[in-house]
Motif scaffolding. Structure first.
Motif, PDB file in Angstrom:
ATOM      1  N   MET A 166      -3.849 -12.343   2.661  1.00  0.00           N
ATOM      2  CA  MET A 166      -4.138 -11.798   4.051  1.00  0.00           C
ATOM      3  C   MET A 166      -2.948 -11.792   5.064  1.00  0.00           C
ATOM      4  O   MET A 166      -2.585 -11.060   5.852  1.00  0.00           O
ATOM      5  CB  MET A 166      -5.427 -12.242   4.799  1.00  0.00           C
ATOM      6  N   ASP A 167      -2.164 -12.803   4.659  1.00  0.00           N
ATOM      7  CA  ASP A 167      -0.679 -13.218   5.585  1.00  0.00           C
ATOM      8  C   ASP A 167      -0.011 -11.730   5.389  1.00  0.00           C
ATOM      9  O   ASP A 167       0.831 -11.415   6.238  1.00  0.00           O
ATOM     10  CB  ASP A 167       0.037 -14.299   5.094  1.00  0.00           C
ATOM     11  N   VAL A 168       0.066 -11.230   4.323  1.00  0.00           N
ATOM     12  CA  VAL A 168       0.887 -10.026   3.981  1.00  0.00           C
ATOM     13  C   VAL A 168       0.195  -8.769   3.995  1.00  0.00           C
ATOM     14  O   VAL A 168       0.504  -7.867   4.583  1.00  0.00           O
ATOM     15  CB  VAL A 168       1.504 -10.061   2.342  1.00  0.00           C
ATOM     16  N   ALA A 169      -1.193  -9.003   3.339  1.00  0.00           N
ATOM     17  CA  ALA A 169      -1.984  -7.549   3.350  1.00  0.00           C
ATOM     18  C   ALA A 169      -2.653  -7.091   4.807  1.00  0.00           C
ATOM     19  O   ALA A 169      -2.537  -6.199   4.950  1.00  0.00           O
ATOM     20  CB  ALA A 169      -3.255  -7.699   2.551  1.00  0.00           C
ATOM     21  N   GLY A 170      -2.615  -7.923   5.509  1.00  0.00           N
ATOM     22  CA  GLY A 170      -3.173  -7.729   7.009  1.00  0.00           C
ATOM     23  C   GLY A 170      -2.322  -6.912   7.673  1.00  0.00           C
ATOM     24  O   GLY A 170      -2.817  -5.653   8.185  1.00  0.00           O
ATOM     25  N   PRO A 171      -0.993  -7.111   7.985  1.00  0.00           N
ATOM     26  CA  PRO A 171      -0.203  -6.206   8.716  1.00  0.00           C
ATOM     27  C   PRO A 171       0.110  -4.856   7.806  1.00  0.00           C
ATOM     28  O   PRO A 171       0.129  -3.816   8.334  1.00  0.00           O
ATOM     29  CB  PRO A 171       1.294  -6.932   8.585  1.00  0.00           C
ATOM     30  N   GLU A 172      -0.081  -4.892   6.442  1.00  0.00           N
ATOM     31  CA  GLU A 172       0.100  -3.496   5.603  1.00  0.00           C
ATOM     32  C   GLU A 172      -1.251  -2.711   6.036  1.00  0.00           C
ATOM     33  O   GLU A 172      -1.336  -1.432   6.030  1.00  0.00           O
ATOM     34  CB  GLU A 172      -0.041  -3.762   4.113  1.00  0.00           C
ATOM     35  N   ILE A 173      -2.522  -3.427   6.162  1.00  0.00           N
ATOM     36  CA  ILE A 173      -3.706  -2.571   6.192  1.00  0.00           C
ATOM     37  C   ILE A 173      -3.414  -2.159   7.613  1.00  0.00           C
ATOM     38  O   ILE A 173      -3.749  -0.979   7.840  1.00  0.00           O
ATOM     39  CB  ILE A 173      -4.984  -3.504   6.068  1.00  0.00           C
ATOM     40  N   ILE A 189       0.934  -1.061  -0.058  1.00  0.00           N
ATOM     41  CA  ILE A 189       0.095   0.093   0.009  1.00  0.00           C
ATOM     42  C   ILE A 189       0.784   1.387  -0.178  1.00  0.00           C
ATOM     43  O   ILE A 189       1.889   1.511   0.798  1.00  0.00           O
ATOM     44  CB  ILE A 189      -0.987   0.091   1.345  1.00  0.00           C
ATOM     45  N   PRO A 190       0.765   1.996  -1.095  1.00  0.00           N
ATOM     46  CA  PRO A 190       1.605   3.192  -1.221  1.00  0.00           C
ATOM     47  C   PRO A 190       1.146   4.247  -0.182  1.00  0.00           C
ATOM     48  O   PRO A 190       1.110   5.456  -1.022  1.00  0.00           O
ATOM     49  CB  PRO A 190       1.511   3.644  -2.605  1.00  0.00           C
ATOM     50  N   LEU A 191       1.000   4.164   1.059  1.00  0.00           N
ATOM     51  CA  LEU A 191       0.423   5.354   2.101  1.00  0.00           C
ATOM     52  C   LEU A 191       1.448   5.133   3.412  1.00  0.00           C
ATOM     53  O   LEU A 191       1.894   4.005   3.531  1.00  0.00           O
ATOM     54  CB  LEU A 191      -0.846   5.256   2.322  1.00  0.00           C
ATOM     55  N   PRO A 192       1.610   6.158   3.978  1.00  0.00           N
ATOM     56  CA  PRO A 192       2.344   6.435   5.282  1.00  0.00           C
ATOM     57  C   PRO A 192       1.652   5.557   6.410  1.00  0.00           C
ATOM     58  O   PRO A 192       0.162   5.540   6.365  1.00  0.00           O
ATOM     59  CB  PRO A 192       2.273   7.709   5.422  1.00  0.00           C
ATOM     60  N   ASP A 193       2.177   5.300   7.317  1.00  0.00           N
ATOM     61  CA  ASP A 193       1.605   4.633   8.551  1.00  0.00           C
ATOM     62  C   ASP A 193       0.608   5.717   9.047  1.00  0.00           C
ATOM     63  O   ASP A 193       0.743   6.843   9.169  1.00  0.00           O
ATOM     64  CB  ASP A 193       2.711   4.603   9.650  1.00  0.00           C
ATOM     65  N   GLY A 194      -0.561   4.950   9.704  1.00  0.00           N
ATOM     66  CA  GLY A 194      -1.714   5.682  10.338  1.00  0.00           C
ATOM     67  C   GLY A 194      -2.157   6.929   9.633  1.00  0.00           C
ATOM     68  O   GLY A 194      -2.845   7.738  10.148  1.00  0.00           O
ATOM     69  N   SER A 195      -2.424   6.692   8.112  1.00  0.00           N
ATOM     70  CA  SER A 195      -2.844   7.750   7.275  1.00  0.00           C
ATOM     71  C   SER A 195      -4.005   7.716   7.077  1.00  0.00           C
ATOM     72  O   SER A 195      -4.734   8.611   6.436  1.00  0.00           O
ATOM     73  CB  SER A 195      -1.883   8.130   6.017  1.00  0.00           C
ATOM     74  N   VAL A 196      -5.044   6.498   7.450  1.00  0.00           N
ATOM     75  CA  VAL A 196      -6.455   6.633   6.984  1.00  0.00           C
ATOM     76  C   VAL A 196      -7.011   5.927   8.139  1.00  0.00           C
ATOM     77  O   VAL A 196      -6.742   5.555   9.039  1.00  0.00           O
ATOM     78  CB  VAL A 196      -6.493   5.784   5.769  1.00  0.00           C
ATOM     79  N   ASP A 197      -8.433   6.432   8.031  1.00  0.00           N
ATOM     80  CA  ASP A 197      -9.221   6.182   9.191  1.00  0.00           C
ATOM     81  C   ASP A 197     -10.156   5.000   9.022  1.00  0.00           C
ATOM     82  O   ASP A 197     -10.639   4.313  10.030  1.00  0.00           O
ATOM     83  CB  ASP A 197     -10.218   7.101   9.625  1.00  0.00           C
ATOM     84  N   ALA A 198     -10.216   4.429   7.808  1.00  0.00           N
ATOM     85  CA  ALA A 198     -10.756   3.197   7.334  1.00  0.00           C
ATOM     86  C   ALA A 198     -10.200   2.667   6.001  1.00  0.00           C
ATOM     87  O   ALA A 198      -9.769   3.344   5.269  1.00  0.00           O
ATOM     88  CB  ALA A 198     -12.304   3.534   7.159  1.00  0.00           C
TER      89      ALA A 198
END
Length: 251
Positions: free
Chosen positions: A110-117, A89-98
């Motif tokens: 989800m093994d990779v996407a979960g921590p990214e989300i 995901i090309p966004l900074p840490d903590g940058s979205v609310d949902a």
């Protein structure tokens, strides 16, 4: 052709024929979000993005397929739309609310996407998946599902199968999941409904002859039903939502 990468070749048809999402479903998905910043992840051609914009969210869309992303940018030029994926995901840490995903979360690793989300979500942020399902509690729709086969109306495409398929979908680091369904519908003709079903991943990866035979059976069924044989009709649907919140950890 891989199912997850099959959509780009049919991006224009996807944009034209796939349904949007019930506004009530989007409101429910976002009602506990700590702020208005929303990431539409796996945004496709922008079907969910447009509903989020209409709801007043500050939306960033992320989509891996260049053809789908091009359709989104053309349809919604005012939306920030980035190339990326659930796993990167090309966004900074903590940058979205949902983080919301429309008919896309089942493609995520989800093994990779979960921590990214979890990384891009603010504390207490919401993760929600939305799926449009056909309402097979309506008799003619149940018949359509039977005639169409699993390539066109398959896992997650009816309310009961959706509930079973998504119950354990969320990754570690998130709270208990909630499921809800919201009445929706799409105005169709027999021809446009056939075209819609032709954009399903299982149909797109079929050999040409098999796909045309399947679409022919669907055409014949729709021509045989008084509800769908002539003119426009509303396809009964539900927008089904699975939501959770990021677990806040203490240092």
């Amino acid at each position: 052709m891989d199912h997850a990468s099959s959509f780009g070749a049919a991006a224009a048809a996807y944009a034209e024929h796939r349904p949007d999402y019930a506004p009530a479903a989007v409101r429910w998905a976002l009602e506990t979000a700590p702020g208005p910043r929303v990431l539409d992840l796996g945004a496709g051609t922008g079907k969910l993005t447009a509903t989020l914009v209409a709801a007043g969210a500050a939306v960033t869309a992320v989509e891996p397929d260049p053809a789908m992303l091009s359709e989104l940018r053309s349809a919604l030029p005012g939306v920030r739309a980035l190339s990326g994926s659930a796993e990167h995901i090309p966004l900074p840490d903590g940058s979205v609310d949902a983080v919301l995903a429309g008919n896309a979360m089942h493609w995520f690793d989800m093994d990779v996407a979960g921590p990214e989300i979890a990384r891009v979500l603010a504390p207490g942020g919401v993760l929600a998946g939305l799926w449009n399902t056909v309402d097979d509690g309506v008799e003619w729709v149940a018949g359509l599902a039977e005639v169409s086969g699993s390539a066109a109306i398959g896992p997650r495409d009816t309310p009961a199968s959706w509930r079973a398929e998504t119950a354990a979908m969320f990754p570690a680091g998130f709270g208990s999941a909630e499921q809800a369904g919201f009445a929706h519908g799409q105005v169709r003709t027999a021809g446009s409904l056939v075209a819609t079903l032709g954009t399903r991943a299982g149909m797109l990866v079929m050999p040409d002859g098999e796909r045309e035979a399947a679409l022919g059976r669907i055409r014949a069924y729709l021509a045989s039903r008084p509800e769908t044989a002539a003119g426009e009709f509303t396809l009964p649907m539900l927008t089904c939502v699975l939501r959770t919140r990021r677990i806040q950890t203490t240092a």
